[in-house]
Design a protein around this motif. Sequence first.
Motif, PDB file in Angstrom:
ATOM      1  N   PRO A 161       0.507  -1.419   0.147  1.00  0.00           N
ATOM      2  CA  PRO A 161      -0.121   0.090  -0.207  1.00  0.00           C
ATOM      3  C   PRO A 161       0.768   0.935   0.135  1.00  0.00           C
ATOM      4  CG  PRO A 161       0.243  -0.981   2.823  1.00  0.00           C
ATOM      5  CD  PRO A 161       1.279  -2.037   1.270  1.00  0.00           C
ATOM      6  N   THR A 162       0.316   2.696  -0.034  1.00  0.00           N
ATOM      7  CA  THR A 162       1.333   3.668  -0.267  1.00  0.00           C
ATOM      8  C   THR A 162       0.403   4.920  -0.007  1.00  0.00           C
ATOM      9  OG1 THR A 162       0.047   4.076  -2.307  1.00  0.00           O
ATOM     10  CG2 THR A 162       1.733   3.471  -2.962  1.00  0.00           C
ATOM     11  N   VAL A 163       0.658   5.774   0.650  1.00  0.00           N
ATOM     12  CA  VAL A 163       0.198   6.837   1.559  1.00  0.00           C
ATOM     13  C   VAL A 163       0.704   7.847   0.009  1.00  0.00           C
ATOM     14  CG1 VAL A 163       0.620   8.774   2.404  1.00  0.00           C
ATOM     15  CG2 VAL A 163       0.395   6.357   3.550  1.00  0.00           C
ATOM     16  N   THR A 164       0.370   8.768  -0.610  1.00  0.00           N
ATOM     17  CA  THR A 164       0.559  10.195  -1.482  1.00  0.00           C
ATOM     18  C   THR A 164       0.475  11.141  -0.877  1.00  0.00           C
ATOM     19  OG1 THR A 164      -1.274   9.657  -2.621  1.00  0.00           O
ATOM     20  CG2 THR A 164       0.328   8.599  -3.475  1.00  0.00           C
ATOM     21  N   ALA A 165       0.734  12.508  -1.542  1.00  0.00           N
ATOM     22  CA  ALA A 165       0.872  13.808  -1.330  1.00  0.00           C
ATOM     23  C   ALA A 165       1.040  14.931  -3.064  1.00  0.00           C
ATOM     24  CB  ALA A 165       1.185  14.043  -0.235  1.00  0.00           C
ATOM     25  N   PRO A 166       1.456  15.707  -2.981  1.00  0.00           N
ATOM     26  CA  PRO A 166       1.918  16.366  -4.108  1.00  0.00           C
ATOM     27  C   PRO A 166       3.211  16.063  -4.152  1.00  0.00           C
ATOM     28  CG  PRO A 166       0.448  17.524  -4.042  1.00  0.00           C
ATOM     29  CD  PRO A 166      -0.169  16.583  -2.341  1.00  0.00           C
ATOM     30  N   GLY A 167       3.987  15.488  -5.464  1.00  0.00           N
ATOM     31  CA  GLY A 167       5.387  14.730  -5.626  1.00  0.00           C
ATOM     32  C   GLY A 167       6.107  14.001  -4.439  1.00  0.00           C
ATOM     33  N   LEU A 168       5.037  13.433  -3.788  1.00  0.00           N
ATOM     34  CA  LEU A 168       5.320  12.265  -2.807  1.00  0.00           C
ATOM     35  C   LEU A 168       4.719  10.692  -2.741  1.00  0.00           C
ATOM     36  CD1 LEU A 168       7.124  11.036  -0.443  1.00  0.00           C
ATOM     37  CD2 LEU A 168       5.113  12.580   1.239  1.00  0.00           C
ATOM     38  N   THR A 169       4.903   9.640  -3.187  1.00  0.00           N
ATOM     39  CA  THR A 169       4.806   8.440  -2.680  1.00  0.00           C
ATOM     40  C   THR A 169       5.269   7.645  -1.810  1.00  0.00           C
ATOM     41  OG1 THR A 169       4.395   8.461  -4.968  1.00  0.00           O
ATOM     42  CG2 THR A 169       3.756   6.408  -4.649  1.00  0.00           C
ATOM     43  N   THR A 171       5.294   3.877   0.110  1.00  0.00           N
ATOM     44  CA  THR A 171       5.202   2.925   0.107  1.00  0.00           C
ATOM     45  C   THR A 171       5.723   2.374   1.697  1.00  0.00           C
ATOM     46  OG1 THR A 171       6.027   2.409  -2.262  1.00  0.00           O
ATOM     47  CG2 THR A 171       5.709   0.643  -1.266  1.00  0.00           C
ATOM     48  N   VAL A 172       4.457   1.467   1.954  1.00  0.00           N
ATOM     49  CA  VAL A 172       4.553   0.877   2.969  1.00  0.00           C
ATOM     50  C   VAL A 172       5.013  -0.566   3.549  1.00  0.00           C
ATOM     51  CG1 VAL A 172       2.602   0.833   5.707  1.00  0.00           C
ATOM     52  CG2 VAL A 172       2.730   2.435   4.201  1.00  0.00           C
ATOM     53  N   ILE A 173       6.634  -0.589   3.550  1.00  0.00           N
ATOM     54  CA  ILE A 173       7.101  -1.271   3.675  1.00  0.00           C
ATOM     55  C   ILE A 173       6.529  -2.318   4.635  1.00  0.00           C
ATOM     56  CG2 ILE A 173       9.248  -2.310   3.495  1.00  0.00           C
ATOM     57  CD1 ILE A 173      10.393   0.325   2.258  1.00  0.00           C
ATOM     58  N   LEU A 174       6.775  -1.592   5.784  1.00  0.00           N
ATOM     59  CA  LEU A 174       6.703  -3.048   7.518  1.00  0.00           C
ATOM     60  C   LEU A 174       5.621  -1.773   8.457  1.00  0.00           C
ATOM     61  CD1 LEU A 174       6.920  -5.894   7.852  1.00  0.00           C
ATOM     62  CD2 LEU A 174       9.257  -5.475   9.281  1.00  0.00           C
ATOM     63  N   GLY A 175       4.448  -2.106   9.288  1.00  0.00           N
ATOM     64  CA  GLY A 175       3.809  -1.555  10.291  1.00  0.00           C
ATOM     65  C   GLY A 175       3.103  -0.399   9.364  1.00  0.00           C
ATOM     66  N   THR A 176       2.830   0.842  10.058  1.00  0.00           N
ATOM     67  CA  THR A 176       2.149   1.722   9.489  1.00  0.00           C
ATOM     68  C   THR A 176       2.113   3.335   9.169  1.00  0.00           C
ATOM     69  OG1 THR A 176       1.431   2.581  11.645  1.00  0.00           O
ATOM     70  CG2 THR A 176      -0.088   0.539  11.116  1.00  0.00           C
ATOM     71  N   LEU A 177       2.328   3.746   8.558  1.00  0.00           N
ATOM     72  CA  LEU A 177       2.442   5.628   8.434  1.00  0.00           C
ATOM     73  C   LEU A 177       0.922   5.693   7.854  1.00  0.00           C
ATOM     74  CD1 LEU A 177       4.052   7.477   7.233  1.00  0.00           C
ATOM     75  CD2 LEU A 177       4.650   6.675   5.432  1.00  0.00           C
ATOM     76  N   ASP A 178       0.317   6.513   8.719  1.00  0.00           N
ATOM     77  CA  ASP A 178      -0.944   7.413   8.071  1.00  0.00           C
ATOM     78  C   ASP A 178      -1.871   6.397   8.509  1.00  0.00           C
ATOM     79  OD1 ASP A 178      -2.340   9.552   7.905  1.00  0.00           O
ATOM     80  OD2 ASP A 178      -2.097  10.354   5.433  1.00  0.00           O
ATOM     81  N   LEU A 190       6.125   0.024  14.859  1.00  0.00           N
ATOM     82  CA  LEU A 190       6.686   0.789  14.187  1.00  0.00           C
ATOM     83  C   LEU A 190       6.020   0.860  11.986  1.00  0.00           C
ATOM     84  CD1 LEU A 190       9.527  -2.187  13.041  1.00  0.00           C
ATOM     85  CD2 LEU A 190       6.857  -2.775  13.625  1.00  0.00           C
ATOM     86  N   THR A 191       7.212   1.533  12.098  1.00  0.00           N
ATOM     87  CA  THR A 191       7.040   2.296  10.797  1.00  0.00           C
ATOM     88  C   THR A 191       8.259   1.567   9.904  1.00  0.00           C
ATOM     89  OG1 THR A 191       5.958   3.913  11.696  1.00  0.00           O
ATOM     90  CG2 THR A 191       6.727   4.231   9.383  1.00  0.00           C
ATOM     91  N   GLY A 192       8.081   1.091   8.321  1.00  0.00           N
ATOM     92  CA  GLY A 192       9.241   1.101   7.699  1.00  0.00           C
ATOM     93  C   GLY A 192       8.413   1.563   6.855  1.00  0.00           C
ATOM     94  N   ALA A 193       8.806   3.016   5.700  1.00  0.00           N
ATOM     95  CA  ALA A 193       8.271   3.398   4.469  1.00  0.00           C
ATOM     96  C   ALA A 193       9.185   3.723   3.823  1.00  0.00           C
ATOM     97  CB  ALA A 193       7.735   4.349   5.018  1.00  0.00           C
ATOM     98  N   ASP A 194       9.436   3.319   1.891  1.00  0.00           N
ATOM     99  CA  ASP A 194       9.716   3.631   1.244  1.00  0.00           C
ATOM    100  C   ASP A 194       9.651   5.131   0.910  1.00  0.00           C
ATOM    101  OD1 ASP A 194      12.589   3.597  -1.404  1.00  0.00           O
ATOM    102  OD2 ASP A 194      10.470   3.939  -1.802  1.00  0.00           O
ATOM    103  N   LEU A 195      10.457   6.664   0.057  1.00  0.00           N
ATOM    104  CA  LEU A 195       9.723   7.548   0.158  1.00  0.00           C
ATOM    105  C   LEU A 195       9.972   8.073  -1.259  1.00  0.00           C
ATOM    106  CD1 LEU A 195       9.651   9.465   3.215  1.00  0.00           C
ATOM    107  CD2 LEU A 195       8.130   7.831   3.293  1.00  0.00           C
ATOM    108  N   SER A 196       9.394   8.522  -2.523  1.00  0.00           N
ATOM    109  CA  SER A 196      10.087   8.732  -3.368  1.00  0.00           C
ATOM    110  C   SER A 196       9.133  10.621  -3.662  1.00  0.00           C
ATOM    111  CB  SER A 196       9.653   7.879  -5.078  1.00  0.00           C
ATOM    112  OG  SER A 196      10.092   7.546  -4.913  1.00  0.00           O
TER     113      SER A 196
END
Length: 321
Positions: A161-169, A171-178, A190-196
């Motif tokens: 799954p992903t969390v997006t905003a203008p200019g940001l994607t 990707t939720v690798i492990l745990g939770t984000l937003d 915990l949180t592990g996320a890849d930010l593009s």
Amino acid sequence: MSNLDRQAAVTVCGGRGFVVAEPVRELLSPRRVQLGGSTEVRRLLPNLGRRMVGAWAFVDHYGPDDIADEPGMQVPPHPHMGLQTVSWLHEGEVLHRDSVGSLQTVRPRELGLMTSGRAISHSEESPKSHARFLHGAQLWVALPDAHRQVEPHFQHHADLPTVTAPGLTATVILGTLDGTVSPGTAYSPLTGADLSLTRGTRTRLPLEPDFEYAVLSMSGEAEVDGVPVLPGSMLYLGCGRSELPLHAQSDAGLMLLGGEPFEEEIVMWWNFVGRTHEEIEEARRGWMEGSRFGEVHGYDGARLPAPALPPAPLKPRGRTR
């Protein structure tokens, strides 16, 4: 992923008493370690100044390496206990084999998650026919005492799954984000996320104030809370943040790591996470005697011998040196 150091150092970490309770900006420099084949890694955790971020206890960043005419990653069978390994790629692929029978090629932006529990062994290698470039991160998550004897298993998730905003994607690798949850099994908050981020992006990422966080730069030029973070370095951020300002000067890739401060004190040596010297000693003996950790089938080569234990007993203590 293995710690291949032949003079493996003892790392003692954990315990909330050493957590930085307020926001900080602590830039961590890597130590360079050869990882077999043609792969050199930049080790960010454990670090001289910081040993854990939440339950994250080990972080290696590698590449991008041109391996067109090289064997690439070649990590022989080796053991783990008391932790999870997280394989995360931006380029290339890694073939995973383990002692519970898993055989999986992990590709960019796919989660390879191995839970060692009481004991497992595995190997990792670039396939014989592989992409030109190899670039990624290998991470460990310490298992809390209530779960460190779970049955060993491997999970592979190609769609995250992903969390997006203008200019940001993100990707939720492990745990939770937003509020978005990874399908990978996590045993502590915990949180592990890849930010593009695209060039010129200015945004604020929501965080949990009770978590501590760090950001690893994978590529490009970006500022994290006003601090330039270059590829292969990591910024420790402490606790007490509800959001994180990000600014990308170019297209950039970051990894956000965080979680509730890990309350238990642990001993980490070579590829084992335990609680006492005796546990580590027993695990090493089991690996060297060929018991407990099973066998990895299909790897073309010998398994990795364990280094000698240090002469002094291993003792768990706090999170920072």
